[in-house]
Motif scaffolding. Structure first.
Motif, PDB file in Angstrom:
ATOM      1  N   SER A 136      24.821 -40.647 -25.966  1.00 28.97           N
ATOM      2  CA  SER A 136      24.041 -41.408 -26.930  1.00 28.97           C
ATOM      3  C   SER A 136      24.307 -42.895 -26.730  1.00 28.97           C
ATOM      4  O   SER A 136      25.426 -43.277 -26.357  1.00 28.97           O
ATOM      5  N   PRO A 137      23.311 -43.747 -26.982  1.00 30.51           N
ATOM      6  CA  PRO A 137      23.573 -45.185 -26.891  1.00 30.51           C
ATOM      7  C   PRO A 137      24.740 -45.634 -27.771  1.00 30.51           C
ATOM      8  O   PRO A 137      25.442 -46.581 -27.425  1.00 30.51           O
ATOM      9  N   ASP A 138      24.954 -44.952 -28.896  1.00 29.58           N
ATOM     10  CA  ASP A 138      26.042 -45.334 -29.802  1.00 29.58           C
ATOM     11  C   ASP A 138      27.419 -45.137 -29.172  1.00 29.58           C
ATOM     12  O   ASP A 138      28.411 -45.689 -29.649  1.00 29.58           O
ATOM     13  N   LEU A 191      38.063 -48.949 -13.165  1.00 30.73           N
ATOM     14  CA  LEU A 191      38.453 -47.632 -12.690  1.00 30.73           C
ATOM     15  C   LEU A 191      38.811 -46.674 -13.816  1.00 30.73           C
ATOM     16  O   LEU A 191      39.032 -45.503 -13.573  1.00 30.73           O
ATOM     17  N   ARG A 192      38.863 -47.159 -15.038  1.00 30.86           N
ATOM     18  CA  ARG A 192      39.105 -46.272 -16.170  1.00 30.86           C
ATOM     19  C   ARG A 192      37.940 -46.335 -17.149  1.00 30.86           C
ATOM     20  O   ARG A 192      38.112 -46.191 -18.354  1.00 30.86           O
ATOM     21  N   SER A 193      36.748 -46.533 -16.591  1.00 31.93           N
ATOM     22  CA  SER A 193      35.567 -46.702 -17.422  1.00 31.93           C
ATOM     23  C   SER A 193      34.618 -45.532 -17.278  1.00 31.93           C
ATOM     24  O   SER A 193      34.602 -44.830 -16.266  1.00 31.93           O
ATOM     25  N   CYS A 194      33.820 -45.361 -18.294  1.00 36.27           N
ATOM     26  CA  CYS A 194      32.696 -44.449 -18.242  1.00 36.27           C
ATOM     27  C   CYS A 194      31.436 -45.291 -18.104  1.00 36.27           C
ATOM     28  O   CYS A 194      31.217 -46.208 -18.909  1.00 36.27           O
ATOM     29  N   MET A 195      30.657 -45.022 -17.094  1.00 34.38           N
ATOM     30  CA  MET A 195      29.436 -45.774 -16.844  1.00 34.38           C
ATOM     31  C   MET A 195      28.241 -44.852 -17.037  1.00 34.38           C
ATOM     32  O   MET A 195      28.252 -43.710 -16.584  1.00 34.38           O
ATOM     33  N   GLY A 196      27.232 -45.360 -17.700  1.00 36.16           N
ATOM     34  CA  GLY A 196      26.055 -44.547 -17.960  1.00 36.16           C
ATOM     35  C   GLY A 196      24.760 -45.272 -17.671  1.00 36.16           C
ATOM     36  O   GLY A 196      24.727 -46.503 -17.608  1.00 36.16           O
ATOM     37  N   TRP A 197      23.715 -44.485 -17.481  1.00 32.82           N
ATOM     38  CA  TRP A 197      22.363 -45.010 -17.344  1.00 32.82           C
ATOM     39  C   TRP A 197      21.514 -44.452 -18.486  1.00 32.82           C
ATOM     40  O   TRP A 197      21.549 -43.246 -18.764  1.00 32.82           O
ATOM     41  N   PHE A 198      20.791 -45.343 -19.118  1.00 33.74           N
ATOM     42  CA  PHE A 198      19.871 -44.987 -20.187  1.00 33.74           C
ATOM     43  C   PHE A 198      18.488 -45.522 -19.821  1.00 33.74           C
ATOM     44  O   PHE A 198      18.358 -46.389 -18.975  1.00 33.74           O
ATOM     45  N   GLU A 207      12.600 -43.897 -28.294  1.00 30.50           N
ATOM     46  CA  GLU A 207      14.013 -44.215 -28.442  1.00 30.50           C
ATOM     47  C   GLU A 207      14.695 -44.263 -27.069  1.00 30.50           C
ATOM     48  O   GLU A 207      14.244 -43.639 -26.122  1.00 30.50           O
ATOM     49  N   ARG A 208      15.786 -45.014 -27.040  1.00 28.93           N
ATOM     50  CA  ARG A 208      16.564 -45.070 -25.808  1.00 28.93           C
ATOM     51  C   ARG A 208      17.253 -43.723 -25.600  1.00 28.93           C
ATOM     52  O   ARG A 208      17.868 -43.188 -26.525  1.00 28.93           O
TER      53      ARG A 208
END
Length: 125
Positions: free
Chosen positions: A108-110, A30-37, A44-45
């Motif tokens: 960014s993936p980084d 619940l305190r996370s940032c979730m992303g889709w790449f 590049e990703r």
């Protein structure tokens, strides 16, 4: 240790839809940032979208804005990517990622620490 498990990829014709899911095992979800790449062969990703699970704040890459929707179900520790009006250029391996705080846009993936195994999306013309 965080485990991200993706599902929902597949093959679809142009104009079709798919929904990707990413289940997050982390207790601090619940305190996370979730992303889709996504990453196409030879490219590049690239960041597609991200959501802060607490507030629901979202970001989209220009290439998918208006067609893709990122959402979350906090009761299931799961984030979704609804992909509509798919185009052949959306063909790629799609990855779910997580980190503790959401980065500034564009993503960014980084910026992300944990990664899923990837799920293939293929859009035919």
């Amino acid at each position: 240790q965080v485990q991200l498990v993706e599902s929902g990829g597949g093959s679809v014709q142009a104009g079709g839809s798919l929904r990707l899911s990413c289940a997050n095992s982390r207790s601090t979800y619940l305190r996370s940032c979730m992303g889709w790449f996504r990453q196409a062969p030879g490219k590049e990703r690239e960041g597609v979208a991200r959501i802060y699970t607490g507030s629901g704040n979202t970001y989209y890459a220009a290439s998918v804005k208006g067609r893709f929707t990122i959402s979350r179900d906090n009761a299931k520790n799961t984030v979704y990517l609804q992909m509509n009006s798919l185009k052949p250029e959306d063909t790629a391996m799609y990855y779910c990622a997580a980190t503790s705080s959401c980065p500034a846009a564009p993503i960014s993936p980084d910026d992300f620490t944990y990664w899923g195994q990837g799920t293939q999306v293929t859009v035919s013309s």
